[in-house]
Structures are given as structure tokens and as C-alpha cells.
Enzyme design. Structure first.
Site, PDB file in Angstrom:
ATOM      1  N   ASP A 135      33.555  57.233 -28.734  1.00  0.00           N
ATOM      2  CA  ASP A 135      32.624  56.700 -29.735  1.00  0.00           C
ATOM      3  C   ASP A 135      32.253  55.274 -29.340  1.00  0.00           C
ATOM      4  O   ASP A 135      33.093  54.536 -28.814  1.00  0.00           O
ATOM      5  CB  ASP A 135      33.255  56.708 -31.128  1.00  0.00           C
ATOM      6  CG  ASP A 135      33.404  58.116 -31.699  1.00  0.00           C
ATOM      7  OD1 ASP A 135      32.633  58.997 -31.286  1.00  0.00           O
ATOM      8  OD2 ASP A 135      34.295  58.326 -32.546  1.00  0.00           O
ATOM      9  N   ASP A 151      27.378  63.010 -32.435  1.00  0.00           N
ATOM     10  CA  ASP A 151      27.423  62.886 -33.892  1.00  0.00           C
ATOM     11  C   ASP A 151      26.021  62.797 -34.482  1.00  0.00           C
ATOM     12  O   ASP A 151      25.741  63.361 -35.550  1.00  0.00           O
ATOM     13  CB  ASP A 151      28.230  61.652 -34.298  1.00  0.00           C
ATOM     14  CG  ASP A 151      29.688  61.768 -33.886  1.00  0.00           C
ATOM     15  OD1 ASP A 151      30.187  62.898 -33.785  1.00  0.00           O
ATOM     16  OD2 ASP A 151      30.319  60.720 -33.655  1.00  0.00           O
TER      17      ASP A 151
END
Length: 228
Positions: A135, A151
Site C-alpha cells: 500500500d 483497492d
């Protein structure tokens, strides 16, 4: 009569071929983009440090997400791996009925996003099937969570699914069998929601904990040099 029937069947046959191809193209675009960008992040960005891009609007903050929501499922990344595989299976199963462009976009975004994070879990450290998801996108003005391209694909797909449900669009085209389609899409979305929610929670935790430590440090300094 046979000529008319053949002419009417031709567009249906073409849609049966082209719409699944659209799904595959969207999924492949999300997956490839996600993995290429993650490789760049791992090779370039310092882990755990915030790099401003557009001030407080957009920042890079590289973290490795084990798939835990506030440490509830820490060390159990395999659960999210299984969940992802189930979502992929549901989407592939629905391709046999797919005739709708909006549904192709929705399922393509969802499939690409799920495959992007699943690839991390299968190939990245600490290893199969518990690899940590990369991330790096931080938008403090919108949410404290740290997320990635996969995402974004999942969330965009969910938003599109809501619109599909509102307008009652059928996976086979038109507006028929609304209940069946909503149920089919919900099966895929439920798994993806659990996955995305858990990852967002872990990203939020990674960003929030350092902030809390900083506040504690400030409080200690004031206490040491405070007024009587």
C-alpha cells in the site's frame, strides 16, 4: 424466416464474445498497472516515510499490509487469500451469463483489483500464501487509510455495482431478472468489501499509530517544562 433469425442472432453472438473480452481487458489493465506501480514503490520509496506529492492532497506512504483490520486478524493473511480466491471464482462463474457492458466494467474492475492484491499475497514477502500487500497512496483529506491501485479498482467496481442495482440492469442485458443479478453481484462484492475493508483498516492503523506516538511525545515535553 431463417435469414431473419440468423440476422437477429448475430448481434447476440457478437455481444456474447465481446462483452467478456471487455471484462478481461479491464481486469488485465487494473492488474498490470497495479503490479507495475507496486514494483516501482518497492524499488523507489522509503518504507514507512511520507513523501508529499501534492501537499496534503496526495502523498506516498509505503507500508506492507498483512491484511489485518486493527490487528484483529494479524498473522492470518491466508484467510484473505482464500476470500480472494472465492471472489475470483464467483466472477468467472458469472461470465457465462455476461451480456451487459456495465456488468462487464463492474466485474472487470472487481476482478482486476482482487487479483492485484491476491498476487501480492501469493508472491511477496514473507511468502506464499501470506505475502503482505503493498500500500502506498495516502489522501489525508479523504481518509486516514493507505491504499493502492487494486483497492481503487475494487471500490470503483462497488460504486458501479450500486448504480447497476439502482437502475436494475441485468447481467444478461436489459432490466430483467433483477433479483437474481443483484444476488450474483452481491456474492462477489461481499467478499471484496471484507477484503478492502480489512486492508483499509490496516492501512489506517499504520498511519495512526505514529501520529499517536508523536502526540504523546509532545505531552511529555510540556509536562517536563510546564508552568507550576
Amino acid at each position: 424466416m431463417k435469414t431473419t433469425t440468423s440476422a437477429a442472432a448475430a448481434p447476440t453472438t457478437l455481444r456474447r464474445v465481446l462483452v467478456p473480452l471487455l471484462l478481461g481487458a479491464v481486469a488485465a489493465t487494473v492488474l498490470v498497472t497495479d503490479q507495475l506501480v507496486k514494483n516501482w514503490v518497492v524499488a523507489t520509496l522509503p518504507e514507512g516515510e511520507t513523501v508529499p506529492v501534492l501537499g496534503g492532497f496526495l502523498q506516498w506512504h509505503f507500508v506492507r499490509n498483512p491484511g489485518a483490520a486493527f490487528s484483529i486478524a494479524s498473522g492470518q493473511t491466508w484467510i484473505f487469500t482464500i476470500l480472494s480466491v472465492i471472489v475470483v471464482g464467483v466472477i468467472i462463474w458469472q461470465i457465462r451469463r455476461l451480456r451487459s457492458v456495465p456488468w462487464a466494467l463492474f466485474l472487470g474492475l472487481l476482478l482486476g483489483g482482487v487479483l492485484g492484491n491476491l498476487t501480492d499475497r501469493l508472491t511477496r514477502e514473507p511468502g506464499f500464501p501470506e505475502g503482505h500487500v503493498i500500500d502506498f497512496i495516502l489522501t489525508p483529506w479523504m481518509m486516514p487509510a493507505i491504499y493502492n491501485i487494486a483497492d481503487i479498482g475494487i471500490v470503483s467496481g462497488m460504486i458501479l455495482f450500486v448504480l447497476i442495482t439502482i437502475f436494475g440492469l441485468s447481467i444478461e442485458g436489459g432490466r430483467e431478472k433483477r433479483g437474481d443479478d443483484a444476488e450474483a453481484g452481491a456474492e462477489a462484492v461481499t467478499g471484496a468489501e471484507a477484503e478492502a475493508g480489512a486492508e483499509a483498516g490496516a492501512g489506517a492503523e499504520a498511519e495512526t499509530v505514529p501520529a499517536a506516538d508523536a502526540e504523546t511525545g509532545v505531552a511529555d515535553e510540556r509536562s517536563e517544562g510546564g508552568t507550576p
